[in-house]
Write an enzyme that holds these catalytic residues in place. Sequence first.
Site, PDB file in Angstrom:
ATOM      1  N   CYS A 278      -3.740 -48.042  30.411  1.00 47.01           N
ATOM      2  CA  CYS A 278      -4.265 -47.393  29.202  1.00 47.01           C
ATOM      3  C   CYS A 278      -3.605 -47.978  27.956  1.00 47.01           C
ATOM      4  O   CYS A 278      -2.375 -47.950  27.826  1.00 47.01           O
ATOM      5  CB  CYS A 278      -4.009 -45.893  29.287  1.00 47.01           C
ATOM      6  SG  CYS A 278      -4.617 -45.023  27.829  1.00 47.01           S
TER       7      CYS A 278
ATOM      8  N   CYS B 276      -8.435 -48.315  30.304  1.00 45.20           N
ATOM      9  CA  CYS B 276      -8.570 -47.135  29.449  1.00 45.20           C
ATOM     10  C   CYS B 276      -8.035 -47.526  28.076  1.00 45.20           C
ATOM     11  O   CYS B 276      -7.115 -48.348  27.979  1.00 45.20           O
ATOM     12  CB  CYS B 276      -7.750 -45.984  30.031  1.00 45.20           C
ATOM     13  SG  CYS B 276      -7.734 -44.515  28.970  1.00 45.20           S
TER      14      CYS B 276
ATOM     15  N   CYS C 175     -11.832 -39.323  28.932  1.00 45.55           N
ATOM     16  CA  CYS C 175     -10.506 -38.764  29.198  1.00 45.55           C
ATOM     17  C   CYS C 175     -10.181 -37.895  27.991  1.00 45.55           C
ATOM     18  O   CYS C 175     -10.003 -38.413  26.884  1.00 45.55           O
ATOM     19  CB  CYS C 175      -9.487 -39.893  29.360  1.00 45.55           C
ATOM     20  SG  CYS C 175      -7.775 -39.306  29.453  1.00 45.55           S
TER      21      CYS C 175
ATOM     22  N   CYS D 240       2.934 -36.051  15.909  1.00 41.96           N
ATOM     23  CA  CYS D 240       2.964 -37.473  16.283  1.00 41.96           C
ATOM     24  C   CYS D 240       4.054 -38.303  15.614  1.00 41.96           C
ATOM     25  O   CYS D 240       4.125 -38.380  14.385  1.00 41.96           O
ATOM     26  CB  CYS D 240       1.603 -38.100  16.010  1.00 41.96           C
ATOM     27  SG  CYS D 240       1.525 -39.787  16.667  1.00 41.96           S
TER      28      CYS D 240
HETATM   29  N1  SAM Z   1      -4.421 -42.748  17.395  1.00 42.17           N
HETATM   30  C1  SAM Z   1      -5.286 -42.394  18.449  1.00 42.17           C
HETATM   31  C2  SAM Z   1      -5.684 -40.936  18.420  1.00 42.17           C
HETATM   32  O1  SAM Z   1      -4.999 -40.125  17.856  1.00 42.17           O
HETATM   33  O2  SAM Z   1      -6.731 -40.626  18.993  1.00 42.17           O
HETATM   34  C3  SAM Z   1      -4.732 -42.715  19.815  1.00 42.17           C
HETATM   35  C4  SAM Z   1      -3.260 -42.488  20.130  1.00 42.17           C
HETATM   36  S1  SAM Z   1      -2.677 -40.810  20.068  1.00 42.17           S
HETATM   37  C5  SAM Z   1      -0.952 -41.050  20.151  1.00 42.17           C
HETATM   38  C6  SAM Z   1      -3.167 -40.118  21.651  1.00 42.17           C
HETATM   39  C7  SAM Z   1      -2.779 -38.718  21.960  1.00 42.17           C
HETATM   40  O3  SAM Z   1      -1.405 -38.651  22.271  1.00 42.17           O
HETATM   41  C8  SAM Z   1      -2.950 -37.666  20.897  1.00 42.17           C
HETATM   42  O4  SAM Z   1      -4.258 -37.213  20.774  1.00 42.17           O
HETATM   43  C9  SAM Z   1      -2.053 -36.549  21.422  1.00 42.17           C
HETATM   44  O5  SAM Z   1      -2.804 -35.674  22.233  1.00 42.17           O
HETATM   45  C10 SAM Z   1      -1.004 -37.294  22.249  1.00 42.17           C
HETATM   46  N2  SAM Z   1       0.333 -37.176  21.635  1.00 42.17           N
HETATM   47  C11 SAM Z   1       0.777 -37.815  20.535  1.00 42.17           C
HETATM   48  N3  SAM Z   1       2.041 -37.439  20.235  1.00 42.17           N
HETATM   49  C12 SAM Z   1       2.403 -36.534  21.167  1.00 42.17           C
HETATM   50  C13 SAM Z   1       3.586 -35.769  21.387  1.00 42.17           C
HETATM   51  N4  SAM Z   1       4.626 -35.841  20.577  1.00 42.17           N
HETATM   52  N5  SAM Z   1       3.628 -34.942  22.451  1.00 42.17           N
HETATM   53  C14 SAM Z   1       2.564 -34.847  23.282  1.00 42.17           C
HETATM   54  N6  SAM Z   1       1.418 -35.542  23.117  1.00 42.17           N
HETATM   55  C15 SAM Z   1       1.325 -36.370  22.069  1.00 42.17           C
HETATM   56  C1  DTB Z   2      -2.536 -38.430  26.235  1.00 43.12           C
HETATM   57  O1  DTB Z   2      -3.182 -37.373  26.330  1.00 43.12           O
HETATM   58  N1  DTB Z   2      -1.213 -38.528  26.271  1.00 43.12           N
HETATM   59  C2  DTB Z   2      -0.782 -39.887  26.094  1.00 43.12           C
HETATM   60  C3  DTB Z   2      -2.114 -40.657  26.093  1.00 43.12           C
HETATM   61  N2  DTB Z   2      -3.083 -39.624  26.091  1.00 43.12           N
HETATM   62  C4  DTB Z   2      -2.376 -41.706  25.113  1.00 43.12           C
HETATM   63  C5  DTB Z   2       0.092 -40.098  24.900  1.00 43.12           C
HETATM   64  C6  DTB Z   2       1.330 -39.277  24.890  1.00 43.12           C
HETATM   65  C7  DTB Z   2       2.130 -39.693  23.699  1.00 43.12           C
HETATM   66  C8  DTB Z   2       3.456 -38.994  23.622  1.00 43.12           C
HETATM   67  C9  DTB Z   2       4.197 -39.386  22.417  1.00 43.12           C
HETATM   68  C10 DTB Z   2       4.600 -40.818  22.344  1.00 43.12           C
HETATM   69  O2  DTB Z   2       5.096 -41.396  23.337  1.00 43.12           O
HETATM   70  O3  DTB Z   2       4.471 -41.441  21.256  1.00 43.12           O
HETATM   71 FE1  SF4 Z   3      -0.648 -40.276  16.020  1.00 42.63          FE
HETATM   72 FE2  SF4 Z   3      -3.148 -40.897  16.788  1.00 42.63          FE
HETATM   73 FE3  SF4 Z   3      -2.679 -38.929  14.986  1.00 42.63          FE
HETATM   74 FE4  SF4 Z   3      -2.272 -41.481  14.366  1.00 42.63          FE
HETATM   75  S1  SF4 Z   3      -4.226 -40.524  14.868  1.00 42.63           S
HETATM   76  S2  SF4 Z   3      -0.929 -39.782  13.841  1.00 42.63           S
HETATM   77  S3  SF4 Z   3      -1.470 -42.302  16.285  1.00 42.63           S
HETATM   78  S4  SF4 Z   3      -2.071 -38.976  17.152  1.00 42.63           S
END
Ligand code: SAM
Ligand code: DTB
Ligand code: SF4
Length: 341
Positions: free
Chosen positions: A122, A153, A213, A85
């Site tokens: 979302c 969402c 979701c 992330c």
């Molecule tokens: N912070 C919250 C959480 O982690 O549940 C919500 C936002 S988080 C960015 C949502 C989802 O985005 C993560 O669970 C992950 O599956 C996806 N995600 C984050 N970074 C990603 C990446 N570099 N490539 C693909 N999916 C990503």
């Molecule tokens: C999911 O499964 N993919 C989306 C949404 N749920 C929130 C997020 C993708 C994040 C990709 C990395 C970014 O743009 O920061």
């Molecule tokens: Fe990224 Fe969500 Fe993990 Fe925080 S909790 S580092 S926002 S995927």
Amino acid sequence: MAETADIAQRLATEPWPGDADAAQPAPVRQDWTRAQVRVLFDLPFPELIYRAQTVHRQNFDAAAVQISTLLSIKTGGCPEDCAYCPQSARYDTGVRAEKLMSRDAVLDEARAAQAAGASRFCMGAAWREPKDRDLDAVCSMVEGVKALGLETCATLGMLSATQARRLKDSGLDYYNHNLDTAPEFYGEIITTRTYQDRLATLGHVRAAGIHVCCGGIVGMGETREGRVGMIATLASLPAHPESVPINMLVRVAGTPLADVQKLEPLEFVRTVAAARITMPRSVVRLSAGREDMSAETQALCFLAGANSIFYGPKLLTTPNPGPDRDRELMERLGLRSMQSN
Ligand code: SAM
Ligand code: DTB
Ligand code: SF4
């Protein structure tokens, strides 16, 4: 040829519901075994796609795609250590920590998404879990977005049962919370929250009556068995998620997964097909990773049963194909927007 015979034998011994019989819709079942999901992944590609497309047509209009738009309402500075992330405060990715957006600014973005053709909006926040004060603000945003006539969402991290009920009362339709990967690989990706924590949040969301979701990410260096385990776990949740995002890892410089080996696109397509077959009534989203995907790979994903995308030039912090490219893709493939279900 020996291999093909082996797969034929395994197909004969592993019961496979529906068995690609177009006249007999595959039943929805929560008792998928890993062995059965492994057989799906191991099928000859045309056989797998045929089965996925058959299940898809039994349950959906194969030319309709659900369109969601993402907005990062609280970007960066997250305390968690998710290795993929860009928003984790632990990695130097160039993403700046920002404050929670104002309700008015979020509603402006929602109106723009609606005008561009999205049916679901979302809202994502880089939190481990929302503080109660933050939740008040998000609930107010949800009410406002809902009032525009969009499906709502949110993805805000872990939730308590009370927080989930409050979101439901504000009009939240879907909550995104991913399992991310197979249970045995999870510890290599995230150490600051457990798989069990994720399942608990999903339970609270479900109990509150919010649509779930939930999906994951592939291309994080997991083996095929890791992808099998992720799909088998999703497909054996107490109820299938209504929406299943399959993300291809977006490799972001500064994250621990920046240099992981790229996943072969056809393996991504296989994962989509396995999700479609095992969760026949769920909307499967071809989620992150489209920016670097050819039109042909995306077309194969739709053929494999994907029927949702994120639309708009940005995901949360990384690029997504722009509206022109996506409009052209939809036109070339003869796809159209799914009406809200
Ligand atoms: N912070 C919250 C959480 O982690 O549940 C919500 C936002 S988080 C960015 C949502 C989802 O985005 C993560 O669970 C992950 O599956 C996806 N995600 C984050 N970074 C990603 C990446 N570099 N490539 C693909 N999916 C990503
Ligand atoms: C999911 O499964 N993919 C989306 C949404 N749920 C929130 C997020 C993708 C994040 C990709 C990395 C970014 O743009 O920061
Ligand atoms: Fe990224 Fe969500 Fe993990 Fe925080 S909790 S580092 S926002 S995927």
